[in-house]
Design a protein around this motif. Structure first.
Motif, PDB file in Angstrom:
ATOM      1  N   ASP A  89       3.534  -8.940  -0.984  1.00  0.00           N
ATOM      2  CA  ASP A  89       2.131  -8.721  -1.343  1.00  0.00           C
ATOM      3  C   ASP A  89       1.795  -9.573  -2.575  1.00  0.00           C
ATOM      4  O   ASP A  89       2.002  -9.158  -3.723  1.00  0.00           O
ATOM      5  N   TRP A  99      -2.020   6.160   2.410  1.00  0.00           N
ATOM      6  CA  TRP A  99      -1.661   5.036   1.559  1.00  0.00           C
ATOM      7  C   TRP A  99      -2.222   3.737   2.132  1.00  0.00           C
ATOM      8  O   TRP A  99      -2.131   3.472   3.330  1.00  0.00           O
ATOM      9  N   SER A 100      -2.821   2.926   1.254  1.00  0.00           N
ATOM     10  CA  SER A 100      -3.229   1.565   1.627  1.00  0.00           C
ATOM     11  C   SER A 100      -3.192   0.718   0.367  1.00  0.00           C
ATOM     12  O   SER A 100      -3.445   1.228  -0.737  1.00  0.00           O
ATOM     13  N   ALA A 101      -2.898  -0.567   0.534  1.00  0.00           N
ATOM     14  CA  ALA A 101      -2.827  -1.455  -0.620  1.00  0.00           C
ATOM     15  C   ALA A 101      -4.189  -1.562  -1.304  1.00  0.00           C
ATOM     16  O   ALA A 101      -4.280  -1.613  -2.530  1.00  0.00           O
ATOM     17  N   ARG A 116       4.871   0.012  -7.394  1.00  0.00           N
ATOM     18  CA  ARG A 116       5.062   0.732  -6.131  1.00  0.00           C
ATOM     19  C   ARG A 116       4.534  -0.100  -4.962  1.00  0.00           C
ATOM     20  O   ARG A 116       5.141  -0.146  -3.888  1.00  0.00           O
ATOM     21  N   MET A 117       3.398  -0.774  -5.177  1.00  0.00           N
ATOM     22  CA  MET A 117       2.853  -1.642  -4.129  1.00  0.00           C
ATOM     23  C   MET A 117       3.831  -2.765  -3.800  1.00  0.00           C
ATOM     24  O   MET A 117       4.048  -3.096  -2.623  1.00  0.00           O
ATOM     25  N   ALA A 174       7.052  -2.715  -4.270  1.00  0.00           N
ATOM     26  CA  ALA A 174       8.235  -2.147  -3.619  1.00  0.00           C
ATOM     27  C   ALA A 174       7.978  -1.897  -2.135  1.00  0.00           C
ATOM     28  O   ALA A 174       8.857  -2.096  -1.297  1.00  0.00           O
ATOM     29  N   LYS A 175       6.754  -1.461  -1.806  1.00  0.00           N
ATOM     30  CA  LYS A 175       6.416  -1.221  -0.407  1.00  0.00           C
ATOM     31  C   LYS A 175       6.300  -2.523   0.382  1.00  0.00           C
ATOM     32  O   LYS A 175       6.629  -2.583   1.565  1.00  0.00           O
ATOM     33  N   ASP A 176       5.768  -3.558  -0.284  1.00  0.00           N
ATOM     34  CA  ASP A 176       5.582  -4.840   0.392  1.00  0.00           C
ATOM     35  C   ASP A 176       5.890  -5.966  -0.591  1.00  0.00           C
ATOM     36  O   ASP A 176       5.013  -6.444  -1.308  1.00  0.00           O
TER      37      ASP A 176
END
Length: 593
Positions: free
Chosen positions: A263, A228-230, A255-256, A258-260
């Protein structure tokens, strides 16, 4: 002197010779012949590195290598290079020195010499896969993918399962016309190494380039699951979006976030996609959430204000814009938007006051002057509108052609076209006889019905700038419509098409000049393309109907004429409407339908 002391003295002497005398083996060697000249294909110092004898001194080589390594770590690259060369005088087969020297030469952008030493390593040890891999990278750096591919194939002949060689060979082939081979190699790679992230990633990009969307998405998803990477998530979201899979793209952006949650890029892209999907409230909610994390809150508020203006939610836009302006009074972009909001709300005096604050050189100054003139004109204050424009035109450092054009057109609305001509003469005097000035002058003359004057000014534009597509089109189309100078008209319009191939109006002109030349099939090709590029112009559909009629395509001609009438509407040009209706009637008479 005792034996112990003699041994100690001998050891110290050896150290002294090693340190100050270069290589120990050369310090005691007999006089040597002059070195042979360097081979033409090797680096300039190759001859210096050919030893005069077969002696090898590993201690000397390692000492010089250590010196070079220390110099390299200290940033003294030329010194390091010299030390590595000295090490190779001591041991011409010191592969570890050659490798370090090659990397240093690569760092110094001397790739050809680096290649020389890497090839020396391979000559000593043909099974050295690391050296072969480095050689392939050097060829790639020299923009020589074909030689790099040869090296990667050699690696695969020695190590058939080498994942890096398979990957790089696939990438090279994928960037050339050997995409099918790239496809086979990369598919074999991910079959052998199912968890190899880079294999799936480059296979995804290859599938996408080949138009195999379903396979591309599956490979992207597998790559993202492995690593996984942005950045990769953004790339996949963009592919989803391009494929029309908007919900999948939204889900990935969410989802991005939620992860960060911080961002900013992901939140901005999510808001932008909501806007594209006309889900305005969700876009505004996302931007409001972004304010908590953004390092530039005013920029976020400005974006929200623009959205609110587009949605005609002027009061909300005013509230946001006034808040930004309170923090940053000199943000001229904000002031311009606030003027627009006030104007749309009918708060003319508030808009006028803000516009008066904008000074020459400020952001949006040109637009502010034009809007101020429009406000005065709309408020039935022609003298104030003219004064605002005249004041701006009097400033030699901040004159814009738009000021002159606007004032001339206002004179037309004030039923004084002659004053408009005087304004353009002033523009030629104050802005200079530039093509842009003559072009706008010609457009003005055309508007007030002086077709001959417009043609003369457009030809002046072409004399100053032979590659102005719009002037070429104007003159060429006018000639074609009048049936004059048809061959020169064709040349002009073909040049305009070359300059603006996607301009539907210019394509129509080319079709029309072919029609006038009697080349009806060629005319039809251009007119059909013109309709594809510009479907809402009744004149183009009228021309298309004429071409169909000449070729006997009655049904198509009727459809084109009817579409032209539909686009004209009840307020359209009555003369053109009458002409098209006459053509339809004639079709019925001539063809019985």
């Amino acid at each position: 002197m005792g034996v112990t002391k003699r041994l100690l003295l001998a050891a110290l002497l050896a150290v002294f010779l090693l340190t100050f005398g270069g290589c120990a083996s050369r310090a005691v060697a007999p006089k040597e012949p002059a070195p042979s000249p360097a081979p033409a294909t090797g680096p300039r110092y190759a001859a210096e590195l050919e030893p005069y004898e077969e002696a090898v001194d590993p201690a000397c080589a390692y000492f010089q290598f250590a010196w070079g390594k220390s110099a390299e770590l200290g940033g003294r690259l030329d010194e390091a290079r010299y030390a590595y060369q000295q090490a190779l005088l001591c041991d011409r087969k010191a592969v570890y020195v050659m490798r370090r020297l090659a990397l240093l030469l690569l760092q110094q952008q001397e790739r050809e010499e680096a290649i020389y030493w890497v090839r020396r390593i391979i000559a000593i040890d043909p099974a050295d896969l690391a050296a072969r891999s480095l050689l392939a990278k050097l060829y790639t750096a020299l923009d020589d993918p074909d030689r790099a591919a040869v090296v990667y194939r050699e690696i695969l002949s020695l190590d058939p399962g080498n994942a890096n060689a398979m990957l790089m060979l696939g990438v090279i082939y994928g960037s050339s016309d050997r995409r099918q081979e790239a496809h086979e190699i990369l598919e074999q790679l991910v079959t052998q190494r199912p968890d190899y992230f880079l294999g799936h990633y480059y296979l995804a990009r290859l599938y996408h380039d080949l138009g195999l969307l379903e396979q591309a998405l599956a490979a992207y998803e597998r790559a993202l699951a492995l690593n996984w990477s942005a950045a990769l998530a953004q790339e996949l979201a963009a592919v989803y979006q391009a494929a029309g899979l908007y919900e999948e793209s939204l889900a990935l952006y969410r989802r991005m976030v939620a992860k960060d949650p911080a961002d900013e890029r992901a939140r901005s892209l999510l808001a932008d996609l909501y806007l594209r999907l006309e889900r305005v409230e969700e876009a505004l909610d996302e931007l409001a959430a972004l304010r908590s994390y953004s390092r530039d809150v005013d920029r976020v508020d400005l974006t929200m204000a623009r959205i609110l203006l587009d949605e005609q939610r002027y009061e909300e836009a005013v509230s946001l814009l006034r808040g930004i302006l309170a923090d940053e009074p000199r943000l001229d972009a904000v002031r311009s938007l606030l003027v627009l909001a006030y104007y749309r709300l009918g708060k003319i005096e508030a808009a006028r006051s803000l516009l008066e604050e904008i000074r020459p050189g400020d952001y949006g100054y040109e637009e502010a002057v034009l809007m101020l003139a429009r406000i005065y004109h709309g408020s039935d204050q022609p003298a104030a509108a003219q004064a605002a424009l005249e004041r701006a035109m009097a400033d030699p450092d901040h004159r814009y052609l738009s000021f002159y054009v606007t004032l001339a057109l206002l004179h037309v609305e004030w039923h004084d076209a002659g004053q408009g001509l005087a304004v353009f003469q002033r523009a030629l005097s104050e802005l200079g006889p530039e093509p842009e000035v003559y072009f706008e002058y010609a457009v003005y003359l055309d508007r007030i019905g002086d077709k001959a004057g417009a043609m003369a000014k457009m030809q002046r534009v072409i004399a100053l700038d032979p590659h102005d597509p719009h002037a070429l089109n104007y003159v060429g189309y006018t000639w074609a419509d009048q049936g004059d100078n048809l061959e020169q008209a064709r040349e002009y319009i073909e040049e305009a098409v070359r300059l603006k191939p996607q301009n539907g109006a210019i394509r129509d002109s080319l079709g029309w000049v072919y029609y006038r030349l009697g080349k009806y099939h060629r005319a039809l090709e251009e007119l059909e393309l013109a309709v594809q590029l510009l479907d809402d112009d009744p004149v183009i559909h009228d021309h298309l109907g004429d071409a169909y009629r000449q070729l006997g395509h009655v049904d198509e001609a009727q459809a084109a004429y009817r579409r032209a009438l539909e686009l004209l509407g009840p307020e359209g040009d009555p003369e053109l409407r009458h002409l098209i209706e006459s053509k339809l009637e004639k079709l019925v008479v001539d063809w019985g339908r």
